[in-house]
Scaffold this active site. Sequence first.
Site, PDB file in Angstrom:
ATOM      1  N   ALA A  10       0.834  -1.074   0.060  1.00 41.70           N
ATOM      2  CA  ALA A  10      -0.118   0.011   0.030  1.00 41.70           C
ATOM      3  C   ALA A  10       0.855   1.079  -0.048  1.00 41.70           C
ATOM      4  CB  ALA A  10      -0.941   0.074   1.249  1.00 41.70           C
ATOM      5  N   TYR A  11       1.702   1.415   0.893  1.00 41.38           N
ATOM      6  CA  TYR A  11       2.580   2.506   0.908  1.00 41.38           C
ATOM      7  C   TYR A  11       3.572   2.713  -0.285  1.00 41.38           C
ATOM      8  CZ  TYR A  11       6.740   5.456   2.608  1.00 41.38           C
ATOM      9  OH  TYR A  11       7.345   6.571   2.953  1.00 41.38           O
ATOM     10  N   ILE A  12       4.185   1.700  -0.839  1.00 40.21           N
ATOM     11  CA  ILE A  12       5.013   1.969  -1.991  1.00 40.21           C
ATOM     12  C   ILE A  12       4.246   2.151  -3.135  1.00 40.21           C
ATOM     13  CG2 ILE A  12       6.634   0.830  -3.639  1.00 40.21           C
ATOM     14  CD1 ILE A  12       7.914  -0.524  -1.067  1.00 40.21           C
ATOM     15  N   SER A  30       1.249   3.881  -3.428  1.00 40.72           N
ATOM     16  CA  SER A  30       0.919   5.119  -3.176  1.00 40.72           C
ATOM     17  C   SER A  30       1.913   6.292  -3.284  1.00 40.72           C
ATOM     18  CB  SER A  30       0.464   5.382  -1.682  1.00 40.72           C
ATOM     19  OG  SER A  30       1.384   5.424  -0.966  1.00 40.72           O
TER      20      SER A  30
END
Length: 306
Positions: free
Chosen positions: A181-183, A185
């Site tokens: 999810a983080y990467i 985004s």
Amino acid sequence: MSLLLTTPKAFVRRHLLDRLPGAQPRNPLQGKRILVTGASSGIGEATALLCAERGATVLLVARRADALERVRDEIAAFGGTAYAHPCDLTDGDAVDALVRDVVDRHGGVDMLVNNAGRSIRRSIRLSYDRMHDVERTMAVNFFGPVRLLLGLLPGMAERGDGHVVNVLTWGVQVKAPKFSAYIASKTALDTWSRIAGRELYADGVTFTNVRMALVRTDMIGPTEAYAKLPALSPEQAGARIVRALEDRPLTVNVLAGSLGEVFNLVAPRLSDAVFSAVDRRFPDSAAARAHAEESGSPARGRRVAG
């Protein structure tokens, strides 16, 4: 042509002209209006302080009004100029109101640092019923910055000059496990800005994507695996961002990220195998497992390590 040579000229200025006898180094940030998101602590606070020390007028943006006021007062204490603009970047109406306020009060901005972010480290196996993790992360790391950009870029383009620095992660190059999810985004913002830079090139607006290494902030606290790993201080990270504001490079990378990117391109399946092995050696954090247990997230397929 002047924009094409912006970064090489900055290199010559910094490493040659500013070192000549009797030279008076020029400060590229003097008098600039620089908006910094996530300015209430960590990297954003350090960046704001460094910009103010260089004579910029800093617009401080974050959710916590009291923390912003503390940073503003710290800047004022050494004679700098800063204004606090509390805003939740996940609230579209609030972002639109922020843009109007910035334009009305300050006439817009010359530079923008998209630093505010949300990090999450959780394996796919613990995320099957946690779509909200993806939505929340995208809201902070992609939708909020893009909405802010769409509000502020017209003024930059009209003036024929502007620069945007996005604080990203070297993970956009290596595609590290447990950060889907983080990467994703951060990669979305990386790509969006790369395309925007091409479209706005003729308007004098440039972008720098800073693929930051690990930084010792509260964001990495819940992950035990990071406790003993080397990490930058917020001040070191802030210095890199300020250098990006001054020199306007296209990207700022770390060596490990660049090597990982080449590895992914040259031997994609081998890189999958290597990262799979690394993934198994570093299990989900206790915090991630606890959240999964509370929500009843099923660990389907292979057993979750730890």
